[in-house]
Structures are given as C-alpha cells and as structure tokens.
Design a protein around this motif. Structure first.
Motif: not given
Length: 219
Positions: A184, A179, A182, A175-176
């Motif tokens: 989403n 992120r 970018g 999940i990191a």
C-alpha cells in the motif's frame, strides 16, 4: 562469496514516477547493487499513489499535497524542503517549485513499452529525473514521446501504443499484483519472488537482503 557464476537475483520494484522516495530508494538500491558480488536483474512495476490526480493539475506541489493529505501548507513546504535535502544526499536535485504534478498512468504505460523494447531502466531514470529535477510534464503523450526518444526508443511507436492503450492492461496487472502482495506504499522491493522490503532503505539493508537471497538459494 563469489556469486558471479550463479543465477542473477531477480528484484521486482513497485514504484511511482510521482514518488520522491522512489527516486531516493532507487539510488540507494543502486549503491547496494554496485557493492554486490553478483548479478541483479531488475524489473519495475506500476503503482499509482494518487490515481484520482488530474492530468493537468492547476497548482503547486504544496497545493496538491496540502489538499490530498489534509496537511497545513506550511507543514508541506517544510516536508518538501527536508525531502530536497535527503535527495541531495543521493546526488539528486529535486525542484519542487518547478514540478508539474500530474496523473502518472500514461508514464506507467510508457514504462511497459520500454520494458518490451529492452529499455525500461533507462526510461525509468529519465522519467524520474524529468519529473523531480526538470519540471517536465510527464502526464502528456507529447512529453513522454520526447523523453522516450532521448533514451533511444521509437517515439512514434510509443505514441501509437499510448493512444491505443496497448499497455493499459499491463499496468492494471501490476497494480493488482501489488494489492495481492498487500503493498500500500512505494517503493516496495521483492527479492527472488519471496522477500519483501518496504521503503527507501539504506544501501546496507538492501545489500544484506541480496546476500541473504544468495545464501538461501545455495543452502
């Protein structure tokens, strides 16, 4: 161009079990791979679309989406019907009336367990089918153990690892990374660590990207 002797194309796919577009995108991508003259190595990565979802959500999928997205229930019902038709075009039998909406965190941990034991693609397929086509509750350990057994994994070992949280950090790392990229929304495909494709694109689009990766690697 024959790519059979070249290195396989690595494709990292961020997706969620509770994402209807992810199952459709998986099918479209698989069609592109079947038409591709070369080897493709796929790794699935964790992404939670609705991390605040309770494990035992009381209500229908219409109820959840109407509340989560702030949409009119009639609009949601129409949207799910359209999604069912799109899924059918890919040979999938979505059953939103039977679907048990749940938190997918444990399912993602189970997929990391499956990756460690060489069965990630099999469990990914099984979880998506269980969730969207069979109304199974993929947020509970007992159900995940049963599904893992069905694809040849050691369910008792999975239960121990889920209860201990052994793969929780791996899910967090996925999940990191999403992120950092970018990302989403899912599905999101990263080809060869450098080309990103967002969404359940047409098989032809995925095929073009695979060809482009091979061409650039041999240039």
């Amino acid at each position: 161009m024959n790519n059979s002797s070249a290195h396989p194309v690595k494709v990292d796919i961020w997706s969620d079990i509770a994402c209807p577009w992810c199952f459709i995108g998986k099918r479209r991508f698989e069609r592109a791979v079947a038409d591709f003259d070369g080897d493709v190595e796929v790794e699935f990565h964790s992404f939670e679309l609705a991390p605040d979802t309770p494990v035992d959500f009381e209500g229908s999928e219409v109820d959840f989406l109407a509340h989560h997205k702030g949409m009119d229930p009639a609009q949601v019902a129409q949207m799910l019907q359209q999604m069912t038709v799109l899924a059918a075009d890919e040979g999938l039998s979505y059953d939103f009336d039977a679907l048990r909406h749940t938190k997918t965190l444990l399912a993602h941990q189970a997929l990391h367990f499956a990756k460690a034991h060489g069965r990630q693609s099999e469990l990914k397929e099984r979880l998506l089918s269980a969730y969207f086509e069979q109304g199974r509750h993929v947020g509970r350990i007992d159900e995940l153990v049963e599904l893992a057994n069905e694809v040849g994994l050691d369910g008792d070992e999975l239960r121990r690892d889920l209860e201990s949280g052994r793969y929780a950090a791996d899910v967090d790392a996925d999940i990191a990374q999403a992120r950092a990229y970018g990302i989403n929304g899912v599905p999101f495909f990263v080809f060869d660590g450098r080309l990103g494709v967002s969404g359940a694109q047409a098989p032809e689009t995925f095929r073009e990207v695979l060809d482009r990766v091979v061409a650039e690697a041999s240039a």
